[in-house]
Design a protein around this motif. Structure first.
Motif, PDB file in Angstrom:
ATOM      1  N   VAL A  86     -16.679 -70.623  29.091  1.00  0.00           N
ATOM      2  CA  VAL A  86     -15.290 -70.869  29.035  1.00  0.00           C
ATOM      3  C   VAL A  86     -14.914 -69.988  30.072  1.00  0.00           C
ATOM      4  O   VAL A  86     -15.139 -68.616  30.618  1.00  0.00           O
ATOM      5  N   PRO A  87     -13.753 -70.292  30.981  1.00  0.00           N
ATOM      6  CA  PRO A  87     -13.113 -69.603  32.018  1.00  0.00           C
ATOM      7  C   PRO A  87     -12.261 -68.458  31.453  1.00  0.00           C
ATOM      8  O   PRO A  87     -11.838 -68.183  30.172  1.00  0.00           O
ATOM      9  N   HIS A  88     -12.543 -67.112  32.233  1.00  0.00           N
ATOM     10  CA  HIS A  88     -11.867 -65.916  31.808  1.00  0.00           C
ATOM     11  C   HIS A  88     -10.355 -66.350  31.683  1.00  0.00           C
ATOM     12  O   HIS A  88      -9.521 -66.716  32.343  1.00  0.00           O
ATOM     13  N   MET A  89      -9.807 -65.360  30.580  1.00  0.00           N
ATOM     14  CA  MET A  89      -8.303 -65.546  30.298  1.00  0.00           C
ATOM     15  C   MET A  89      -7.668 -64.749  31.767  1.00  0.00           C
ATOM     16  O   MET A  89      -6.723 -64.963  32.044  1.00  0.00           O
ATOM     17  N   PHE A  90      -8.298 -63.641  32.174  1.00  0.00           N
ATOM     18  CA  PHE A  90      -7.700 -62.657  33.208  1.00  0.00           C
ATOM     19  C   PHE A  90      -8.553 -62.894  34.368  1.00  0.00           C
ATOM     20  O   PHE A  90      -9.884 -62.510  34.000  1.00  0.00           O
ATOM     21  N   GLY A  91      -8.384 -62.953  35.389  1.00  0.00           N
ATOM     22  CA  GLY A  91      -9.257 -62.787  36.970  1.00  0.00           C
ATOM     23  C   GLY A  91     -10.155 -64.255  36.838  1.00  0.00           C
ATOM     24  O   GLY A  91      -9.668 -65.237  36.504  1.00  0.00           O
ATOM     25  N   PHE A  92     -11.091 -64.003  37.508  1.00  0.00           N
ATOM     26  CA  PHE A  92     -11.840 -65.247  38.041  1.00  0.00           C
ATOM     27  C   PHE A  92     -13.187 -65.002  37.065  1.00  0.00           C
ATOM     28  O   PHE A  92     -13.643 -64.171  36.766  1.00  0.00           O
ATOM     29  N   GLY A  93     -14.068 -66.355  37.040  1.00  0.00           N
ATOM     30  CA  GLY A  93     -14.948 -66.180  36.439  1.00  0.00           C
ATOM     31  C   GLY A  93     -15.114 -66.964  35.261  1.00  0.00           C
ATOM     32  O   GLY A  93     -14.160 -67.558  34.693  1.00  0.00           O
ATOM     33  N   VAL A  94     -16.519 -66.872  34.545  1.00  0.00           N
ATOM     34  CA  VAL A  94     -16.482 -67.602  33.229  1.00  0.00           C
ATOM     35  C   VAL A  94     -17.224 -66.706  32.336  1.00  0.00           C
ATOM     36  O   VAL A  94     -18.155 -65.813  32.955  1.00  0.00           O
ATOM     37  N   THR A  95     -17.288 -66.962  31.078  1.00  0.00           N
ATOM     38  CA  THR A  95     -17.838 -66.325  30.058  1.00  0.00           C
ATOM     39  C   THR A  95     -18.931 -67.074  29.240  1.00  0.00           C
ATOM     40  O   THR A  95     -18.536 -68.325  28.918  1.00  0.00           O
ATOM     41  N   PRO A  96     -20.210 -66.744  29.074  1.00  0.00           N
ATOM     42  CA  PRO A  96     -21.191 -67.856  28.316  1.00  0.00           C
ATOM     43  C   PRO A  96     -20.728 -67.612  26.771  1.00  0.00           C
ATOM     44  O   PRO A  96     -20.490 -66.603  26.413  1.00  0.00           O
ATOM     45  N   VAL A  97     -20.782 -68.878  26.328  1.00  0.00           N
ATOM     46  CA  VAL A  97     -20.185 -68.892  24.876  1.00  0.00           C
ATOM     47  C   VAL A  97     -21.164 -69.547  23.945  1.00  0.00           C
ATOM     48  O   VAL A  97     -20.906 -69.563  22.690  1.00  0.00           O
ATOM     49  N   THR A  98     -22.262 -70.081  24.531  1.00  0.00           N
ATOM     50  CA  THR A  98     -23.463 -70.760  23.544  1.00  0.00           C
ATOM     51  C   THR A  98     -24.675 -70.156  24.094  1.00  0.00           C
ATOM     52  O   THR A  98     -24.754 -69.445  25.149  1.00  0.00           O
ATOM     53  N   TRP A  99     -25.624 -70.312  23.433  1.00  0.00           N
ATOM     54  CA  TRP A  99     -26.875 -69.586  23.714  1.00  0.00           C
ATOM     55  C   TRP A  99     -27.528 -70.320  24.991  1.00  0.00           C
ATOM     56  O   TRP A  99     -28.206 -69.623  25.875  1.00  0.00           O
ATOM     57  N   GLN A 100     -27.366 -71.430  25.281  1.00  0.00           N
ATOM     58  CA  GLN A 100     -27.687 -72.060  26.527  1.00  0.00           C
ATOM     59  C   GLN A 100     -26.891 -71.528  27.612  1.00  0.00           C
ATOM     60  O   GLN A 100     -27.564 -70.911  28.741  1.00  0.00           O
ATOM     61  N   GLY A 101     -25.739 -70.925  27.652  1.00  0.00           N
ATOM     62  CA  GLY A 101     -24.966 -70.342  28.647  1.00  0.00           C
ATOM     63  C   GLY A 101     -25.510 -68.909  28.736  1.00  0.00           C
ATOM     64  O   GLY A 101     -25.758 -68.406  30.059  1.00  0.00           O
ATOM     65  N   TRP A 102     -25.939 -68.147  27.607  1.00  0.00           N
ATOM     66  CA  TRP A 102     -26.613 -66.857  27.964  1.00  0.00           C
ATOM     67  C   TRP A 102     -27.831 -67.207  28.296  1.00  0.00           C
ATOM     68  O   TRP A 102     -28.314 -66.315  29.447  1.00  0.00           O
ATOM     69  N   VAL A 103     -28.577 -68.143  28.169  1.00  0.00           N
ATOM     70  CA  VAL A 103     -29.855 -68.143  28.861  1.00  0.00           C
ATOM     71  C   VAL A 103     -29.904 -68.388  30.408  1.00  0.00           C
ATOM     72  O   VAL A 103     -30.345 -67.876  31.112  1.00  0.00           O
ATOM     73  N   ALA A 104     -28.831 -69.539  30.776  1.00  0.00           N
ATOM     74  CA  ALA A 104     -28.755 -69.727  32.088  1.00  0.00           C
ATOM     75  C   ALA A 104     -28.061 -68.366  32.710  1.00  0.00           C
ATOM     76  O   ALA A 104     -28.588 -68.190  34.113  1.00  0.00           O
ATOM     77  N   THR A 105     -27.424 -67.335  32.149  1.00  0.00           N
ATOM     78  CA  THR A 105     -26.830 -66.410  32.891  1.00  0.00           C
ATOM     79  C   THR A 105     -28.176 -65.410  33.176  1.00  0.00           C
ATOM     80  O   THR A 105     -28.088 -64.782  34.174  1.00  0.00           O
ATOM     81  N   ILE A 106     -28.867 -65.191  32.111  1.00  0.00           N
ATOM     82  CA  ILE A 106     -29.886 -64.139  32.164  1.00  0.00           C
ATOM     83  C   ILE A 106     -31.065 -64.679  33.593  1.00  0.00           C
ATOM     84  O   ILE A 106     -31.430 -63.984  34.177  1.00  0.00           O
TER      85      ILE A 106
END
Length: 111
Positions: A86-106
């Motif tokens: 999901v996109p950040h509310m403030f600033g640039f970037g995204v935040t992982p919100v599912t386990w798949q997103g966390w695995v991709a980030t790691i």
């Protein structure tokens, strides 16, 4: 608690008098309106007229157009099915919100 609204009225002044008050206000780091109010309070106090103390705004209490509430954050992080970030509310970037997103980030950080 909101302060009661101040009374507004037109005032005609000699330009030299206004310029003097404007210089005083700049020296005191006030607006011209605040300087007039201060001068009037001092003059009334000198004559013995008692007024209630003004309610100055609290330090750091600036009016905000919109404050972020918990409900806004919960709604922001509720994403449609299939999205991993999901996109950040403030600033640039995204935040992982599912386990798949966390695995991709790691995995991205591990490389």
């Amino acid at each position: 608690m909101a302060a009661p609204p101040k009374k507004a009225f037109p005032l005609r002044l000699d330009p030299a008098l206004y310029a003097a008050v404007e210089r005083m206000a700049a020296a005191d780091l006030r607006s011209v309106n605040a300087e007039f109010e201060c001068l009037l309070r001092e003059a009334l106090a000198k004559r013995g007229v008692k007024l209630a103390a003004p309610n100055p705004p609290r330090a750091g209490a600036h009016p905000r157009e919109k404050t972020v509430k918990t409900r806004d954050l919960v709604d922001h992080y509720r994403v449609e099915k299939g999205y991993w970030f999901v996109p950040h509310m403030f600033g640039f970037g995204v935040t992982p919100v599912t386990w798949q997103g966390w695995v991709a980030t790691i995995v991205l950080l591990a490389c």
